[in-house]
Design a protein around this motif. Structure first.
Motif, short mmCIF file in Angstrom:
data_model
loop_
_atom_site.label_atom_id
_atom_site.label_comp_id
_atom_site.label_asym_id
_atom_site.label_seq_id
_atom_site.Cartn_x
_atom_site.Cartn_y
_atom_site.Cartn_z
N PRO A 1 42.28 31.67 -5.40
CA PRO A 1 43.28 30.77 -6.00
C PRO A 1 43.47 29.48 -5.21
O PRO A 1 43.92 28.47 -5.77
CB PRO A 1 44.57 31.61 -5.96
N LEU A 2 43.13 29.50 -3.91
CA LEU A 2 43.30 28.31 -3.06
C LEU A 2 42.06 27.43 -3.05
O LEU A 2 42.09 26.34 -2.48
CB LEU A 2 43.62 28.74 -1.63
N ALA A 3 40.98 27.92 -3.66
CA ALA A 3 39.71 27.21 -3.56
C ALA A 3 39.80 25.80 -4.13
O ALA A 3 39.34 24.83 -3.51
CB ALA A 3 38.62 28.00 -4.27
N ARG A 4 40.40 25.67 -5.30
CA ARG A 4 40.44 24.35 -5.95
C ARG A 4 41.29 23.34 -5.17
O ARG A 4 40.84 22.21 -4.94
CB ARG A 4 40.96 24.52 -7.38
N PRO A 5 42.53 23.70 -4.76
CA PRO A 5 43.32 22.73 -3.98
C PRO A 5 42.65 22.34 -2.67
O PRO A 5 42.67 21.16 -2.29
CB PRO A 5 44.64 23.48 -3.72
N LEU A 6 42.05 23.29 -1.98
CA LEU A 6 41.37 22.98 -0.72
C LEU A 6 40.15 22.11 -0.96
O LEU A 6 39.83 21.23 -0.15
CB LEU A 6 40.97 24.27 -0.01
N GLN A 7 39.48 22.35 -2.06
CA GLN A 7 38.32 21.54 -2.41
C GLN A 7 38.74 20.09 -2.64
O GLN A 7 38.07 19.14 -2.19
CB GLN A 7 37.64 22.11 -3.65
N ALA A 8 39.84 19.90 -3.34
CA ALA A 8 40.35 18.55 -3.60
C ALA A 8 40.78 17.88 -2.29
O ALA A 8 40.50 16.70 -2.07
CB ALA A 8 41.53 18.62 -4.56
N LEU A 9 41.44 18.63 -1.41
CA LEU A 9 41.85 18.09 -0.12
C LEU A 9 40.64 17.68 0.71
O LEU A 9 40.63 16.62 1.36
CB LEU A 9 42.69 19.12 0.63
N SER A 10 39.61 18.51 0.68
CA SER A 10 38.38 18.19 1.40
C SER A 10 37.76 16.90 0.88
O SER A 10 37.28 16.06 1.67
CB SER A 10 37.39 19.35 1.26
N ALA A 11 37.78 16.73 -0.42
CA ALA A 11 37.22 15.50 -1.02
C ALA A 11 38.00 14.27 -0.57
O ALA A 11 37.41 13.23 -0.26
CB ALA A 11 37.23 15.62 -2.53
N VAL A 12 39.32 14.39 -0.50
CA VAL A 12 40.15 13.27 -0.06
C VAL A 12 39.83 12.89 1.38
O VAL A 12 39.70 11.71 1.73
CB VAL A 12 41.65 13.61 -0.20
N VAL A 13 39.72 13.90 2.25
CA VAL A 13 39.41 13.64 3.66
C VAL A 13 38.04 12.98 3.79
O VAL A 13 37.86 12.03 4.57
CB VAL A 13 39.46 14.96 4.46
N LEU A 14 37.07 13.47 3.05
CA LEU A 14 35.72 12.90 3.11
C LEU A 14 35.70 11.45 2.62
O LEU A 14 35.01 10.60 3.18
CB LEU A 14 34.75 13.75 2.30
N LEU A 15 36.47 11.17 1.58
CA LEU A 15 36.57 9.79 1.10
C LEU A 15 37.19 8.89 2.16
O LEU A 15 36.76 7.74 2.36
CB LEU A 15 37.40 9.74 -0.19
N ALA A 16 38.20 9.41 2.87
CA ALA A 16 38.82 8.64 3.94
C ALA A 16 37.82 8.37 5.07
O ALA A 16 37.77 7.27 5.63
CB ALA A 16 40.04 9.38 4.48
N LEU A 17 37.03 9.38 5.40
CA LEU A 17 36.02 9.20 6.44
C LEU A 17 34.97 8.18 6.02
O LEU A 17 34.51 7.37 6.84
CB LEU A 17 35.35 10.55 6.76
#
Length: 208
Positions: A69-85
């Motif tokens: 159930p946490l996979a999708r929110p964590l995936q979105a958070l990971s994408a945001v961090v990668l975009l920031a990097l």
């Protein structure tokens, strides 16, 4: 060589070899900083894979339904961090170019090895697909080879070693790339291309 070690090597390379946004960032980081920073970042990625392998053999059947159930929110958070990097890397590259130093010369103390390690560790830990991957292997086909504590330990150690060897290879590739780029323009172009690829992969991750 025990079955657990073999299974761990296969699993470690299986999750590490497909180069995604994190791998692309690792290559770019090593190219614009140093081998030491790149190696620490590589070990951060491998450590995350090792942690997830340990969680999988320790309780994959119980963890899988909790993590899904946490996979999708964590995936979105990971994408945001990668975009920031990706954005940060592009800004640093342009700033260095304007100073006529080139991205490689902007490395200085901007990124410390310890910071690189924990940064990549954190980004990789945000990907719950990794633990689900290891859990599926352990439960679906490798369960018989990880029945004993020694086999479980071998699985985890081998998964970490496989991931570390591949990530260190990527870091070495980034270092070699930096040595072949002798002009500020070439370094700027490479840095911007790397940031664009990371951003594209991060958007794909978010859309997936």
């Amino acid at each position: 060589m025990s079955g657990g070690v073999v299974a761990g090597l296969v699993a470690g390379y299986g999750i590490a070899v497909p180069v995604g946004a994190v791998g692309t960032y690792l290559v770019g980081l090593a190219a614009r900083t140093s081998w030491r920073v790149g190696a620490c970042a590589a070990l951060g990625v491998a450590s995350a894979d090792g942690v997830y392998a340990l969680l999988a053999v320790g309780g994959g059947s119980a963890l899988a339904p909790l993590i899904e159930p946490l996979a999708r929110p964590l995936q979105a958070l990971s994408a945001v961090v990668l975009l920031a990097l990706a954005a940060l890397g592009a800004v640093r590259a342009v700033t260095a170019y304007r100073r006529r130093q080139g991205p490689g010369a902007a490395r200085g103390d901007a990124v410390r090895p310890v910071r690189a390690y924990f940064g990549l560790l954190g980004v990789t830990l945000m990907n719950p697909v990794t633990v689900l991957y290891f859990a599926a292997l352990v439960l679906g086909g490798q369960g018989t080879t990880t029945a004993t504590p020694w086999d479980k330990a071998g699985f985890v150690a081998a998964a970490f070693a496989a991931s570390a060897s591949w990530q260190l290879l990527l870091a070495a590739g980034g270092t070699l790339l930096a040595r072949t780029l002798t002009t500020p323009t070439a370094r700027l172009t490479t840095a911007l291309v790397s940031s664009a690829v990371i951003a594209a992969l991060a958007l794909h991750l978010a859309a997936g």
